[in-house]
Design a protein around this motif. Structure first.
Motif, PDB file in Angstrom:
ATOM      1  N   SER A   9       0.769  -1.264  -0.115  1.00  0.00           N
ATOM      2  CA  SER A   9      -0.037   0.073  -0.036  1.00  0.00           C
ATOM      3  C   SER A   9       0.845   1.440  -0.007  1.00  0.00           C
ATOM      4  N   GLN A  10       2.022   1.352   0.781  1.00  0.00           N
ATOM      5  CA  GLN A  10       2.920   2.301   0.894  1.00  0.00           C
ATOM      6  C   GLN A  10       3.556   2.712  -0.749  1.00  0.00           C
ATOM      7  N   VAL A  11       3.801   1.507  -1.367  1.00  0.00           N
ATOM      8  CA  VAL A  11       4.420   1.431  -2.563  1.00  0.00           C
ATOM      9  C   VAL A  11       3.384   2.130  -3.744  1.00  0.00           C
ATOM     10  N   ARG A  12       1.940   1.643  -3.380  1.00  0.00           N
ATOM     11  CA  ARG A  12       0.960   2.174  -4.280  1.00  0.00           C
ATOM     12  C   ARG A  12       0.871   3.761  -4.285  1.00  0.00           C
ATOM     13  N   SER A  13       0.864   4.095  -2.953  1.00  0.00           N
ATOM     14  CA  SER A  13       0.765   5.478  -2.542  1.00  0.00           C
ATOM     15  C   SER A  13       1.963   6.296  -3.164  1.00  0.00           C
ATOM     16  N   ALA A  15       4.009   5.512  -5.765  1.00  0.00           N
ATOM     17  CA  ALA A  15       3.790   5.450  -7.359  1.00  0.00           C
ATOM     18  C   ALA A  15       2.686   6.656  -7.673  1.00  0.00           C
ATOM     19  N   GLU A  16       1.611   6.720  -7.150  1.00  0.00           N
ATOM     20  CA  GLU A  16       0.565   7.512  -7.375  1.00  0.00           C
ATOM     21  C   GLU A  16       1.316   9.013  -7.001  1.00  0.00           C
ATOM     22  N   SER A  20       1.807  12.020  -9.905  1.00  0.00           N
ATOM     23  CA  SER A  20       0.971  13.115  -9.989  1.00  0.00           C
ATOM     24  C   SER A  20       1.973  14.442  -9.890  1.00  0.00           C
ATOM     25  N   THR A  21       3.135  14.181  -9.251  1.00  0.00           N
ATOM     26  CA  THR A  21       3.926  15.285  -9.310  1.00  0.00           C
ATOM     27  C   THR A  21       5.117  15.236 -10.338  1.00  0.00           C
ATOM     28  N   THR A  22       5.486  14.418 -11.014  1.00  0.00           N
ATOM     29  CA  THR A  22       6.549  14.210 -11.970  1.00  0.00           C
ATOM     30  C   THR A  22       5.921  14.227 -13.486  1.00  0.00           C
ATOM     31  N   HIS A  46       7.125  -0.538 -10.499  1.00  0.00           N
ATOM     32  CA  HIS A  46       6.738   0.351 -11.402  1.00  0.00           C
ATOM     33  C   HIS A  46       8.143   0.877 -12.094  1.00  0.00           C
ATOM     34  N   PRO A  47       8.661   0.231 -12.845  1.00  0.00           N
ATOM     35  CA  PRO A  47      10.127   0.637 -13.344  1.00  0.00           C
ATOM     36  C   PRO A  47      10.037   1.740 -14.121  1.00  0.00           C
ATOM     37  N   HIS A  48       8.733   2.225 -14.513  1.00  0.00           N
ATOM     38  CA  HIS A  48       8.975   3.429 -15.562  1.00  0.00           C
ATOM     39  C   HIS A  48       8.879   4.642 -14.822  1.00  0.00           C
ATOM     40  N   TYR A  49       8.801   4.528 -13.450  1.00  0.00           N
ATOM     41  CA  TYR A  49       8.801   5.694 -12.472  1.00  0.00           C
ATOM     42  C   TYR A  49      10.346   5.791 -12.036  1.00  0.00           C
TER      43      TYR A  49
END
Length: 69
Positions: A9-13, A15-16, A20-22, A46-49
């Motif tokens: 859940s922390q990783v999902r947060s 990633a979100e 939203s910021t980048t 989420h390797p794309h981030y």
């Protein structure tokens, strides 16, 4: 919190937050200790981030351990 926090859940947060910021552009993550585990998990999910990881003293689980899966 009313819901137990998990690494997932922390990783999902995170990633979100990055989305939203980048604007979805990859970032360099710098993390230490338990947050290094979360950064590593984020990069795996989420390797794309993530363009680079700089990890200091990650608390890596041993094979067969139940944490951070």
């Amino acid at each position: 919190p009313r819901v137990a926090l998990s690494a997932e859940s922390q990783v999902r947060s995170l990633a979100e937050f990055l989305r939203s910021t980048t604007g979805g552009k990859p970032v360099t993550l710098v993390a230490s200790g338990l947050s290094a585990n979360l950064a590593l998990l984020l990069a795996a999910r989420h390797p794309h981030y993530v363009s680079r990881l700089i990890l200091c003293m990650p608390c890596l689980a041993l094979k067969g351990a139940s944490s951070f899966r």
